[in-house]
Motif scaffolding. Structure first.
Motif, PDB file in Angstrom:
ATOM      1  N   HIS A  34     -11.821  97.455 115.778  1.00 42.50           N
ATOM      2  CA  HIS A  34     -11.555  98.535 116.731  1.00 42.50           C
ATOM      3  C   HIS A  34     -12.908  99.084 117.157  1.00 42.50           C
ATOM      4  N   HIS A  42     -12.366 101.129 124.581  1.00 37.44           N
ATOM      5  CA  HIS A  42     -12.177 100.571 123.245  1.00 37.44           C
ATOM      6  C   HIS A  42     -11.732  99.119 123.356  1.00 37.44           C
ATOM      7  N   CYS A 191      -5.435 103.591 124.186  1.00 34.81           N
ATOM      8  CA  CYS A 191      -5.763 102.580 123.174  1.00 34.81           C
ATOM      9  C   CYS A 191      -4.702 102.509 122.081  1.00 34.81           C
ATOM     10  N   LEU A 193      -4.856 100.964 119.354  1.00 37.92           N
ATOM     11  CA  LEU A 193      -5.474 101.023 118.023  1.00 37.92           C
ATOM     12  C   LEU A 193      -5.676 102.477 117.602  1.00 37.92           C
ATOM     13  N   CYS A 194      -6.098 103.316 118.567  1.00 41.86           N
ATOM     14  CA  CYS A 194      -6.230 104.748 118.293  1.00 41.86           C
ATOM     15  C   CYS A 194      -4.859 105.327 117.947  1.00 41.86           C
ATOM     16  N   PRO A 200     -12.342 104.194 116.329  1.00 42.97           N
ATOM     17  CA  PRO A 200     -13.216 103.110 116.793  1.00 42.97           C
ATOM     18  C   PRO A 200     -14.635 103.225 116.225  1.00 42.97           C
TER      19      PRO A 200
HETATM   20 ZN    ZN Z   1      -9.204 103.056 120.314  1.00 47.73          ZN
END
Ligand code: ZN
Length: 206
Positions: A34, A42, A191, A193-194, A200
């Motif tokens: 990430h 990101h 994002c 992943l966030c 990140p």
């Molecule tokens: Zn992210």
């Protein structure tokens, strides 16, 4: 319809593309995770070019693609933005038998330091490791022109823009990447992943 340069690029580098990928994976340069990109976006993957360039043998092979491409252009000097571009510029210059210099940022502005100079009329090749938006390369091109150099072209190891970054070269073929790919990227507020709770990291910060 594919432009001539896109055709040339894909035909000309297809054989080498597999080799380039092998070098990247063997050196652990293909990072998964990430990441916070310089652009602020990101991504779940990152090319840590320094990891492949730490092996002089790989640096030699990759830079050979660039040096070969510009061999008949009577280049006088290769210039690269610090820090990422330095190794590429040095190795391309070594193969071409010419000088290698680099630019640095001082108070945000890209400039020549350390007594480096470009003499008016010198034929200058710009090199870089990874290009995403091309910001640093555009700034180096400005430095070349401000110093009266002739901007002859640009060569870099990885094009993360999927080929969409175009520099102000005289001919489309005066821009070459060893490997072209499209970065998977997200704006911070979109994002996934966030969203899943991770934070990140800036690649290369560890
Ligand atoms: Zn992210």
């Amino acid at each position: 319809m594919k432009s001539e340069i896109e055709k040339q690029r894909s035909e000309g580098t297809d054989v080498k593309k597999a080799d380039v990928l092998t070098m990247f994976s063997q050196s652990g340069a293909l990072l998964e995770g990430h990441f916070l990109l310089t652009s602020g976006n990101h991504s779940n993957q990152y090319f840590q070019c320094a990891k492949v360039l730490q092996y002089p043998e790989y640096a030699k092979k990759l830079c050979d693609i660039i040096a070969d491409h510009f061999r008949d252009k009577a280049i006088d000097v290769v210039i690269a933005p610090a820090i990422g571009g330095i190794v590429v510029g040095q190795e391309v210059a070594r193969q071409l038998g010419v000088r290698s210099i680099f630019t640095e940022r001082k108070e945000g502005a890209m400039q020549l330091r350390r007594g480096f100079e470009i003499k008016p009329g010198e034929r200058v090749l710009v090199c870089e490791d990874v290009v995403t938006t091309g910001g640093s390369v555009f700034e180096v091109i400005d430095v070349v022109k401000k110093n009266g150099g002739m901007f002859m072209g640009v060569g870099f190891i990885v094009d993360r823009s999927g080929g969409s970054v175009r520099f102000p070269v005289a001919n489309p073929s005066d821009q070459i990447a060893c490997y072209t790919t499209e970065a998977v990227k997200f704006t911070p507020d979109e994002c996934p992943l966030c969203e899943s709770g991770s934070t990140p990291v800036k690649p290369g910060s560890r």
